[in-house]
Design a protein around this motif. Structure first.
Motif, short mmCIF file in Angstrom:
data_model
loop_
_atom_site.label_atom_id
_atom_site.label_comp_id
_atom_site.label_asym_id
_atom_site.label_seq_id
_atom_site.Cartn_x
_atom_site.Cartn_y
_atom_site.Cartn_z
N ASP A 278 0.98 -1.18 -0.14
CA ASP A 278 0.22 -0.01 -0.06
C ASP A 278 0.88 1.32 -0.02
O ASP A 278 0.62 2.21 -0.94
N LEU A 279 1.71 1.30 0.88
CA LEU A 279 2.74 2.45 0.92
C LEU A 279 3.56 2.71 -0.38
O LEU A 279 4.11 3.89 -0.48
N GLU A 280 3.90 1.54 -0.80
CA GLU A 280 4.55 1.65 -2.02
C GLU A 280 3.99 2.61 -3.18
O GLU A 280 4.50 3.23 -4.16
N GLY A 281 2.58 2.46 -3.09
CA GLY A 281 1.91 3.43 -3.88
C GLY A 281 1.67 2.97 -5.36
O GLY A 281 1.41 3.92 -6.33
N ASP A 282 1.33 1.73 -5.21
CA ASP A 282 0.76 1.31 -6.65
C ASP A 282 -0.23 1.78 -7.30
O ASP A 282 -1.26 1.37 -6.38
N SER A 283 -0.52 2.49 -8.54
CA SER A 283 -1.63 3.08 -8.71
C SER A 283 -2.59 2.20 -9.53
O SER A 283 -3.42 2.60 -10.25
N LYS B 36 -17.04 15.67 -12.69
CA LYS B 36 -16.43 14.57 -12.66
C LYS B 36 -15.11 14.64 -11.50
O LYS B 36 -14.36 15.53 -11.51
N ALA B 37 -14.88 13.55 -10.89
CA ALA B 37 -14.08 13.32 -9.87
C ALA B 37 -13.41 12.07 -9.99
O ALA B 37 -13.93 11.04 -10.20
N HIS B 38 -12.10 12.07 -9.67
CA HIS B 38 -11.34 10.87 -9.83
C HIS B 38 -10.43 10.82 -8.63
O HIS B 38 -9.57 11.87 -8.36
N LEU B 39 -10.15 10.00 -7.89
CA LEU B 39 -9.21 9.41 -6.87
C LEU B 39 -8.41 8.49 -7.17
O LEU B 39 -8.79 7.40 -7.41
N THR B 40 -7.03 8.74 -7.01
CA THR B 40 -6.14 7.86 -7.24
C THR B 40 -4.89 7.98 -6.55
O THR B 40 -4.63 8.93 -5.70
N LEU B 41 -3.94 6.87 -6.73
CA LEU B 41 -2.81 6.88 -5.82
C LEU B 41 -1.58 6.97 -6.76
O LEU B 41 -1.39 6.36 -7.72
N ASP B 42 -0.75 8.03 -6.24
CA ASP B 42 0.53 8.46 -7.11
C ASP B 42 1.69 8.47 -5.91
O ASP B 42 1.90 9.13 -5.18
N GLY B 43 2.42 7.17 -6.14
CA GLY B 43 3.59 6.96 -5.36
C GLY B 43 2.77 6.85 -3.84
O GLY B 43 1.98 6.23 -3.54
N ALA B 44 3.25 7.85 -2.95
CA ALA B 44 2.92 7.85 -1.41
C ALA B 44 1.89 8.94 -1.16
O ALA B 44 1.89 9.38 -0.08
N GLN B 45 1.22 9.38 -2.46
CA GLN B 45 0.29 10.50 -2.32
C GLN B 45 -1.00 10.05 -2.90
O GLN B 45 -0.90 9.55 -3.96
N CYS C 142 -7.11 20.25 -8.56
CA CYS C 142 -6.22 18.92 -8.30
C CYS C 142 -5.64 19.06 -6.92
O CYS C 142 -5.01 20.18 -6.50
N VAL C 143 -5.95 18.00 -6.08
CA VAL C 143 -5.58 17.95 -4.74
C VAL C 143 -4.67 16.56 -4.43
O VAL C 143 -4.92 15.52 -4.91
N ARG C 144 -3.53 17.14 -3.99
CA ARG C 144 -2.69 16.01 -3.58
C ARG C 144 -2.28 15.99 -2.26
O ARG C 144 -1.79 17.17 -1.61
N ILE C 145 -2.48 14.85 -1.33
CA ILE C 145 -2.23 14.81 -0.03
C ILE C 145 -1.22 13.86 0.24
O ILE C 145 -1.64 12.43 -0.36
N PRO C 146 -0.47 13.55 1.26
CA PRO C 146 0.52 12.36 1.43
C PRO C 146 -0.32 11.62 2.40
O PRO C 146 -1.27 11.74 3.02
N LEU C 147 -0.15 10.05 2.13
CA LEU C 147 -0.91 9.12 2.90
C LEU C 147 -0.65 9.30 4.39
O LEU C 147 -1.81 9.10 5.05
#
Length: 257
Positions: A147-152, A189-198, A251-256
Motif C-alpha cells: 500500500d505504502l509503495e503507492g502502486d496506482s 467529474k471526480a477521480h481519486l487515485t494513488l500516485d506514489g505515496a500520495q 487537483c488535490v494531492r496529499i501524503p498518505l
C-alpha cells in the motif's frame, strides 16, 4: 498548473500546533457524532416505541379517540423530523459512510449530490481503502508495505487515519458545493487515485471557470477552506487547465501519512 495557495496573502505553512489543533477538532467532531447517534438517537427511538405502545394500549382498552390518535400521530411525526435533523447533524459532523472508507464515502456523496442538486456528478477511483486504524491492523505486513509503495494499478488499497479521511472528504464536498453554486456547470467529474505515496483527487466541471478576481478575493471562503484543509494535511491544491473548452479543474494531492 497554478498553485491556488499563491493567490492568497496568508499562504504560509501551518505550524505543527495548528495541524494538531485541526486534528483535535476533527476527532472531537467524530466523538460528538457518535454520542448523538448512540445517546440522542436511542432516546428518540424509545419515544417512538412508547408512542406505539400507548396507541396500542388505548385501542385495546377501547379508550382511543380521534383527538388522541391525532395527537399521537403529531408526536410521532415530530420525532421523525427530529431524527432526520439529528442524522443531518451527524453527517455534517462526520458522515457515517466514512466508516466504510474514503472511496465508499465519496461515491455515496457524489450520488447524494446528484440527487439533491440535480447536477450530474460521476466519481471514479482505481483504489479502495478505509479510514479505520483497526482495519489496517488486520492487513498483512506484506499488504501494508505494498500500500505504502503507492502502486496506482486498479485494486490498490489504502488506509487513511480518520482525521485525514474526514478532511479529504470535506475538501471534496466543498469543491462540489462550489460547482453547484458558482460554476453553472452541466456535469462534474471526480477521480481519486494513488500516485506514489500520495493521494490525488481531481475534480473537474464544464462550467464558467474561476475568474482571476475570484481567485484573488480573500473572501472566497470555499477556496480558502479547501486550501486550509489541504495545508493541514501537508498537501497541495492546484488549478489545472480543464479538458473541456471551459470550466474548472482542481487537483488535490496529499501524503498518505
Amino acid at each position: 498548473m497554478t498553485p491556488l495557495s499563491s493567490v492568497f496573502t496568508d499562504a504560509l505553512p501551518l505550524t505543527p500546533e495548528a495541524v494538531a489543533a485541526e486534528q483535535s477538532i476533527e476527532e472531537e467532531r467524530a466523538r460528538i457524532a457518535h454520542d448523538l447517534h448512540d445517546d440522542l438517537g436511542g432516546d428518540f427511538v424509545s419515544i417512538k416505541m412508547a408512542v406505539a405502545q400507548l396507541r396500542k394500549g388505548l385501542e385495546q382498552a377501547g379508550t382511543a379517540s380521534d383527538m388522541l390518535n391525532e395527537r399521537l400521530a403529531q408526536i410521532d411525526t415530530r420525532v421523525d423530523a427530529a431524527l432526520a435533523s439529528m442524522h443531518r447533524l451527524i453527517d455534517d459532523l462526520r458522515p457515517a459512510m466514512l466508516d466504510f472508507g474514503i472511496v465508499a464515502a465519496m461515491e455515496w456523496h457524489a450520488s447524494e449530490f446528484t440527487r439533491q442538486c440535480g447536477l450530474p456528478c460521476s466519481f471514479t477511483s482505481d483504489i479502495s481503502g478505509t479510514d479505520s486504524e483497526a482495519d489496517s491492523e488486520a492487513d498483512s505486513d506484506a499488504d501494508s508495505d505494498a500500500d505504502l509503495e503507492g502502486d496506482s494499478d486498479a485494486g490498490s488499497n489504502i488506509t487513511l487515519a480518520p482525521h485525514r479521511a474526514m478532511s479529504l472528504f470535506r475538501i471534496f464536498s466543498e469543491a462540489l458545493t462550489n460547482a453547484a453554486r458558482h460554476a453553472h456547470a452541466s456535469q462534474v467529474k471526480a477521480h481519486l487515485t494513488l500516485d506514489g505515496a500520495q493521494l490525488q483527487l481531481t475534480i473537474e466541471d464544464d462550467g464558467t471557470g474561476i475568474s482571476a478576481q475570484a481567485l484573488q478575493n480573500p473572501q472566497s471562503r470555499g477556496l480558502r477552506g479547501m486550501r486550509h484543509r489541504v495545508l493541514t494535511l501537508g498537501g497541495t491544491l492546484m488549478q489545472q487547465a480543464p479538458t473541456t473548452a471551459s470550466g474548472t479543474r482542481l487537483c488535490v494531492r496529499i501524503p498518505l501519512l
